[in-house]
Design an enzyme around this catalytic site. Structure first.
Site, short mmCIF file in Angstrom:
data_model
loop_
_atom_site.label_atom_id
_atom_site.label_comp_id
_atom_site.label_asym_id
_atom_site.label_seq_id
_atom_site.Cartn_x
_atom_site.Cartn_y
_atom_site.Cartn_z
N ASN A 10 0.80 -1.29 -0.07
CA ASN A 10 0.08 0.11 -0.06
C ASN A 10 1.03 1.16 0.06
O ASN A 10 1.53 1.53 1.10
CB ASN A 10 -0.69 0.00 1.21
CG ASN A 10 -1.84 1.42 1.33
OD1 ASN A 10 -1.83 1.85 0.47
ND2 ASN A 10 -2.42 1.27 2.41
N TRP A 11 0.98 1.79 -1.28
CA TRP A 11 2.12 2.84 -1.34
C TRP A 11 1.34 4.38 -0.77
O TRP A 11 2.08 5.42 -0.71
CB TRP A 11 2.44 3.03 -2.83
CG TRP A 11 3.30 2.01 -3.11
CD1 TRP A 11 3.91 1.23 -2.48
CD2 TRP A 11 3.67 1.60 -4.58
NE1 TRP A 11 4.72 0.56 -3.27
CE2 TRP A 11 4.46 0.71 -4.46
CE3 TRP A 11 3.52 2.40 -5.68
CZ2 TRP A 11 5.27 0.19 -5.64
CZ3 TRP A 11 3.91 1.91 -7.01
CH2 TRP A 11 4.76 0.78 -7.02
N LYS A 12 0.28 4.03 -0.46
CA LYS A 12 -0.56 5.23 0.06
C LYS A 12 -0.24 6.65 -0.66
O LYS A 12 -0.01 6.43 -2.05
CB LYS A 12 -0.05 5.76 1.65
CG LYS A 12 -0.35 4.52 2.54
CD LYS A 12 -0.02 4.72 3.94
CE LYS A 12 -0.35 3.35 4.69
NZ LYS A 12 -0.26 3.40 6.19
N HIS A 96 -9.69 1.06 4.62
CA HIS A 96 -8.37 1.38 5.54
C HIS A 96 -8.54 2.17 6.63
O HIS A 96 -9.30 3.17 6.41
CB HIS A 96 -7.14 2.04 4.18
CG HIS A 96 -5.91 1.94 4.93
ND1 HIS A 96 -5.46 2.90 5.84
CD2 HIS A 96 -4.71 1.17 4.77
CE1 HIS A 96 -4.07 2.51 6.29
NE2 HIS A 96 -3.91 1.64 5.76
N GLU A 98 -7.13 4.74 7.69
CA GLU A 98 -6.88 6.34 7.09
C GLU A 98 -7.67 6.73 6.85
O GLU A 98 -8.41 8.01 6.79
CB GLU A 98 -5.66 6.50 6.24
CG GLU A 98 -4.00 6.17 7.21
CD GLU A 98 -2.93 5.65 6.64
OE1 GLU A 98 -3.00 5.48 5.20
OE2 GLU A 98 -2.04 5.04 7.30
N GLU A 168 -5.29 -4.80 10.68
CA GLU A 168 -4.28 -3.47 10.72
C GLU A 168 -4.63 -2.76 12.10
O GLU A 168 -5.45 -1.85 12.08
CB GLU A 168 -4.21 -2.62 9.52
CG GLU A 168 -3.94 -3.13 8.22
CD GLU A 168 -3.39 -2.26 7.31
OE1 GLU A 168 -2.14 -2.60 6.74
OE2 GLU A 168 -3.96 -1.08 7.10
N GLY A 174 2.48 2.47 10.75
CA GLY A 174 3.43 4.07 10.72
C GLY A 174 4.23 4.14 11.87
O GLY A 174 4.92 5.30 12.05
N SER A 214 3.29 -1.65 10.51
CA SER A 214 5.05 -1.81 10.41
C SER A 214 5.47 -2.84 10.19
O SER A 214 6.46 -3.46 11.02
CB SER A 214 5.22 -1.21 12.10
OG SER A 214 4.85 0.20 12.23
N GLY A 235 3.06 -0.97 4.14
CA GLY A 235 3.08 0.61 3.92
C GLY A 235 4.45 0.97 3.76
O GLY A 235 4.93 0.64 2.59
N GLY A 236 5.00 1.43 4.81
CA GLY A 236 6.38 2.25 4.52
C GLY A 236 7.32 1.28 3.91
O GLY A 236 8.09 1.75 2.92
P1 13P Z 1 3.07 0.62 7.73
O1 13P Z 1 3.44 -0.51 7.14
O2 13P Z 1 3.84 1.79 7.08
O3 13P Z 1 2.94 0.58 9.10
O4 13P Z 1 1.58 1.02 7.14
C1 13P Z 1 0.51 -0.10 7.28
C2 13P Z 1 -0.45 0.13 6.44
O5 13P Z 1 -1.37 0.96 6.60
C3 13P Z 1 -0.77 -0.94 5.26
O6 13P Z 1 -2.02 -0.43 4.74
#
Ligand code: 13P
Length: 250
Positions: A10-12, A96, A98, A168, A174, A214, A235-236
């Site tokens: 997930n590159w957000k 998600h 977010e 999640e 994050g 994470s 994510g990251g």
């Molecule tokens: P991180 O891996 O950056 O914690 O993000 C997780 C995430 O929200 C994947 O959808």
């Protein structure tokens, strides 16, 4: 029952189309030999077409990060399931945290999006998870069961077999704080049991439940060793081709 692991990026709101292409160019040779896991890349809507073209014939799938439930309409700024399909996306992240936190998405909206994804032959990657307050109040299980129950309302059990769910925990996203493999394993067990109650054992056994929050190359294998964990939503650490390839390979 053996479920093929799925590792999704997930590159957000990161990477322009050119940066997304650059990622794929570096990433493909790093995972060319692996067949153990399915890989899904979820770039921003604006980079979908570039990523679909770049991964052509590699076996890697591409997904949106969000969509509206309507097929078209006066919804400025939104992306419809038909548009995702038209650019070659096969998956879509729904619900998600977010989106829930910053864009006020409710469980009911998540449900509408899931029903629309099914209707339009997109595989939903359904995200659920508790906040830190909810965990500290001992409400984790209750929250997960409620999120599942509303999200899956009206879903036909057979159509759910291809679903992907992602646990999640909001406090792990994050933050560098990961759920321990045991914590995540237990949450996944609750989610799968709830899916079995709602949609039957067959769907519950088939659904892949990913862990997200994470995930890094150095904790991916401990999480993946939990029998209830079928992969990761990253994510990251998915923004860098080498680090994401290590998670795919764990
Ligand atoms: P991180 O891996 O950056 O914690 O993000 C997780 C995430 O929200 C994947 O959808």
């Amino acid at each position: 029952m053996s479920r093929k692991p799925l590792i999704a990026a997930n590159w957000k709101m990161y990477k322009t189309p050119a940066q997304a292409e650059e990622f794929v160019k570096k990433f493909l040779p790093l995972v060319a030999e692996q067949t153990r896991a399915e890989i899904v890349l979820c770039p921003s809507a604006i980079s979908l077409a570039a990523v679909v073209a770049a991964v052509k014939d590699s076996g890697i799938a591409v997904g949106g990060q969000n969509m509206h439930w309507a097929e078209e309409g006066a919804y400025t700024g939104e992306t419809s399931p038909l548009m995702l399909k038209a650019v070659g996306a096969t998956h879509v992240i729904i619900g998600h945290s977010e989106r829930r936190q910053y864009f006020s998405e409710t469980d009911e909206m998540v449900n509408q999006k899931i029903l629309s994804a099914v209707k339009n032959n997109l595989t939903p990657i359904i995200c659920i998870g508790e906040t830190l307050d909810e965990r500290e109040a001992g409400k984790t299980e209750e929250v997960l069961l409620r999120q599942c129950q509303i999200a899956l309302k009206g879903v036909v059990p057979e159509s759910a077999e291809s679903f992907v769910m992602a646990y999640e925990p909001v406090w792990a996203i994050g933050t560098g704080r990961t759920a321990t493999p045991e914590m995540a394993g237990l949450a996944h067990f609750h989610i799968r049991s709830q899916v079995a109650r709602l949609l039957g054992r067959k769907a519950a056994d088939a659904i892949r439940i990913l862990y997200g929050g994470s995930v890094k190359p150095d904790n991916a294998s401990a999480l993946a060793n939990q029998p209830e964990i079928d992969g990761a939503l990253v994510g990251g650490a998915s923004l860098d081709p080498l680090s994401f390839s290590k998670i795919v390979d764990y």
